[in-house]
Design an enzyme around this catalytic site. Sequence first.
Site, PDB file in Angstrom:
ATOM      1  CG  PHE A 141      29.111  77.779  67.172  1.00  0.00           C
ATOM      2  CD1 PHE A 141      29.326  76.484  66.690  1.00  0.00           C
ATOM      3  CD2 PHE A 141      28.296  78.621  66.424  1.00  0.00           C
ATOM      4  CE1 PHE A 141      28.725  76.050  65.511  1.00  0.00           C
ATOM      5  CE2 PHE A 141      27.704  78.182  65.244  1.00  0.00           C
ATOM      6  CZ  PHE A 141      27.923  76.908  64.803  1.00  0.00           C
ATOM      7  CD1 TRP A 194      35.076  61.371  76.684  1.00  0.00           C
ATOM      8  CD2 TRP A 194      36.873  60.177  77.247  1.00  0.00           C
ATOM      9  NE1 TRP A 194      35.312  60.492  75.668  1.00  0.00           N
ATOM     10  CE2 TRP A 194      36.407  59.740  75.984  1.00  0.00           C
ATOM     11  CE3 TRP A 194      38.007  59.555  77.802  1.00  0.00           C
ATOM     12  CZ2 TRP A 194      37.034  58.725  75.270  1.00  0.00           C
ATOM     13  CZ3 TRP A 194      38.636  58.529  77.089  1.00  0.00           C
ATOM     14  CH2 TRP A 194      38.146  58.125  75.837  1.00  0.00           C
TER      15      TRP A 194
END
Lengths: 559, 559
Positions: A304, A412
């Site tokens: 989280f 990415w």
Amino acid sequence: MAEVKSDIEIARAAKKKPIMEIGAKLGIPAEHLLPYGHDKAKISAAFIAEQKGRKDGRLILVTAINPTPAGEGKTTTTVGLGDGLNRIGKKAVVCIREASLGPCFGVKGGAAGGGYAQVIPMEDMNLHFTGDFHAITSAHNLLAALIDNHIYWGNEQNIDIRRVAWRRVMDMNDRALRQIVGSLGGVANGYPRETGFDITVASEVMAILCLSTDLKDLEKRLGNIIIAYRRDKTPVFARDIKADGAMTVLLKDAMQPNLVQTLENNPAFVHGGPFANIAHGCNSVVATTTALKLADYVVTEAGFGADLGAEKFFDIKCRKAGLKPDAAVIVATARAMKMNGGVKKEDLGKENVEAVRKGCANLGRHVLNVKKFGVPVVVAINHFIADTEAEIQAVKDYVATLGAEAILCRHWAQGSAGIEELAHKVVELAESGKSQFSPLYPDDMPLFEKIETIAKSIYHAGEVIADKSVRDQLRTWEEQGYGTLPICMAKTQYSFSTDPNLRGAPTGHTVPVREVRLSAGAGFVVVITGEIMTMPGLPRVPSSEKIFLNDEGFIEGLF
Amino acid sequence: MAEVKSDIEIARAAKKKPIMEIGAKLGIPAEHLLPYGHDKAKISAAFIAEQKGRKDGRLILVTAINPTPAGEGKTTTTVGLGDGLNRIGKKAVVCIREASLGPCFGVKGGAAGGGYAQVIPMEDMNLHFTGDFHAITSAHNLLAALIDNHIYWGNEQNIDIRRVAWRRVMDMNDRALRQIVGSLGGVANGYPRETGFDITVASEVMAILCLSTDLKDLEKRLGNIIIAYRRDKTPVFARDIKADGAMTVLLKDAMQPNLVQTLENNPAFVHGGPFANIAHGCNSVVATTTALKLADYVVTEAGFGADLGAEKFFDIKCRKAGLKPDAAVIVATARAMKMNGGVKKEDLGKENVEAVRKGCANLGRHVLNVKKFGVPVVVAINHFIADTEAEIQAVKDYVATLGAEAILCRHWAQGSAGIEELAHKVVELAESGKSQFSPLYPDDMPLFEKIETIAKSIYHAGEVIADKSVRDQLRTWEEQGYGTLPICMAKTQYSFSTDPNLRGAPTGHTVPVREVRLSAGAGFVVVITGEIMTMPGLPRVPSSEKIFLNDEGFIEGLF
């Protein structure tokens, strides 16, 4: 725009190296690598024990802002940073969590990272992997069977059968098992009583495995599990029914960390995966401490956002394992800033610098929070294709006002080449010697005060409220010697408050404590501040309907 | 008398060879062996597919008399014979079943063989091994979750929720789960209904995995599982709720046979382990057919005595997989003959030739029964230390009267050196070309007649009785197209009759059919003739209480 490949396409096209070669990079001899196929291995407990005297590398935590539907890419950045550090000449290992099997049949399985920053083999990691979660399920359910068996044969420990605390687990999303009546069918099957199943990642055995330093410690913690209470309210422990030895035997292999590789053939440890709400949400202590012996840099993540994940990483994992993080990376995206600034998901494609600026309050709070633990911070802006330069610059400018730096990362799309700048910055921070890590609260603070400290200091809440029964329970545990345990907060991950819809950086809110639970084996007190679902259900059209093996033997529909 | 080492002492002292070397003996290239540690491996599906055109080796079945508390040593003899065949220059592979995890925590774990005729690594084989049973548990329980989920979201298939046939499974002895009410707790958790758990080896998924020829066949069979019935009594299949694809994905690795080794470093396939009563009790078809491609001789075994195990091996496994066994070995001991002759367990130490002669009736019945399948037979007398020469001679003389030979085997004490004579005899029988295998009954015989044929021809029963409801059910299945399936008898293993106390060779008894069940995926009709326990319980003092890891990391108390 160039074609964008899916994560699974990239993963399948990867040139994997034999896992023995990956292990050799870290100096692990072949006989100490227990292979599972040619691309996964466990590192032997014997080898781990031999590393004791060695110097530790640097520990880097990757954490994030509160998650939004826009996606932040915390694992992607963890993996990317590991590759980036290797690229600039540091020997780096990534330490992440294992995925849970059950949820993959409800919604699509999670990749370990994304784009050109992934850990492979992705299919295995979403299915049985090296069997760790199955071993945890077995150990957990053996204890459950032994409890009912103990009652069945005369209940020598005088367990109050209305107060059995230990449920069963399954690594499956199965709402029908949430609440059951067992032992039906007459004398031969025992005493009917209400109980239920949680998903395996919610098992205290999972939390224990992830916090244990070795098999001896594991056995001791398993023995300390509170399985039930007697009529006089005294706890009955797993060791009272002699369950700890057999449970340890079942977990013997699972305690050994798993070695896999990134797309760039750098080593990655993937081990353990406790729930990030009712447990602490970090990969195993054994994996992290072993990696620190073998590498210059260990990059790990916590579940989280930083309000839950980093706080538990620092206050539970680091405190208990004696870890000293050297730097922290907080992952943010321009998109997520926009959502925090009030933009709806469907409008994220449009430039909105003002919303970015407004949403940065959430990021800012996390930066300042992490600094409270004495750990130097850098912000990683995980680049998305539609981000504009002005939006990125707005984030950078905002972070600069906090005395920190925000660095744009393109791992990415580009792998390690896109994250060199962050890697250099992390090295600079880690080697500056600036880290002065200390947990947020001391061991000897009363339990309720610990809760208040977290709520006020990290969540910026105005007050913590709890019924008398909750406060009495905490006092009873203090009298029983559990007062020195850290707190494990179970709160919504979407907000600093207990209201998931409250984005940004709210202040002065109330944190209501609904329930407290003692994980005496894991060694923390769970504080529940909202609805915590410990057994998920499947959706109307579960993803399993589209999962199959194609004619080439590849798995379709899992991702 | 020389010191007698325990099975586990012998197993631990064994000089294991790397599993890649064992595979190389069979011509399996390293890239097609998927290692699990250094002493276990799976054989890749791709390699198996490549072997299709090759000639098959000889198939030898090892079966036994009705089990007695004296112990017969069927697996020990299977392993010993494999080593014996290798010793006399034949390339031989042993094919046996995997052990179930759960029962090991109730009573001591089972060795795979005994003395100097064992398969190793024994500890792993009694624990998680290569995860096959965990995969079966997951696939089974995914289907269960999908059924309740289907009902929850509107029940498009109109499942009669009183007639859900699919239960859940766990690889654990847990009597509290035999009968439960699930989906309690209100709207969010679904429709409460009665259900329960069986142990994993009782799962139809286990039987399916063991009878499937490849992944395509597996998927088809999984789709054919009957999960429930509608109000109009029509069956609902697993494919109707699109569960078959995802279940196949979960079983992808488990379908690949496991390679391990004997104490003498000969290859052993250990794969699959269906219950021998409500299922067919044989190792997987894939393991057996693959072994036949790679070896001159494949030695395999079937569960329980020949009345159940051999009959199902011939009538289910061989019929369905097109296998043609070349010879059968029936294992007997002088001790077991004495027990069949009326001697109590505590008196087994005393010579009693008369009792041996009397008890041979049981052995004789099995010899003649196996011959009915057209397969040549030899009897292996598994030597026990207290056996006397006169007792052994009595068995030999008796068997000679049946036109067969009984050979004394000392593999338990001596390994392959003690079983050479049997190995030569097996080769002689197998290469004589005398085997004229055919199943006991044709596919097109009506189901009830098949039951009568087995009962009269194999059990020597006088009659089969069944309620009208049972006969009607069989007729309904015939009308639905299931009439050509073979029968899977669930009967006590201790007697030819349905009375477990009736030793020897009873005749004229009645076989009452209590219940019939359709395993439409596995492809057989289960006929239940007594109390069949599909979820065992733990004893008052479960063996788990004494199981632990010692300071050297060895497992104590499991054996």
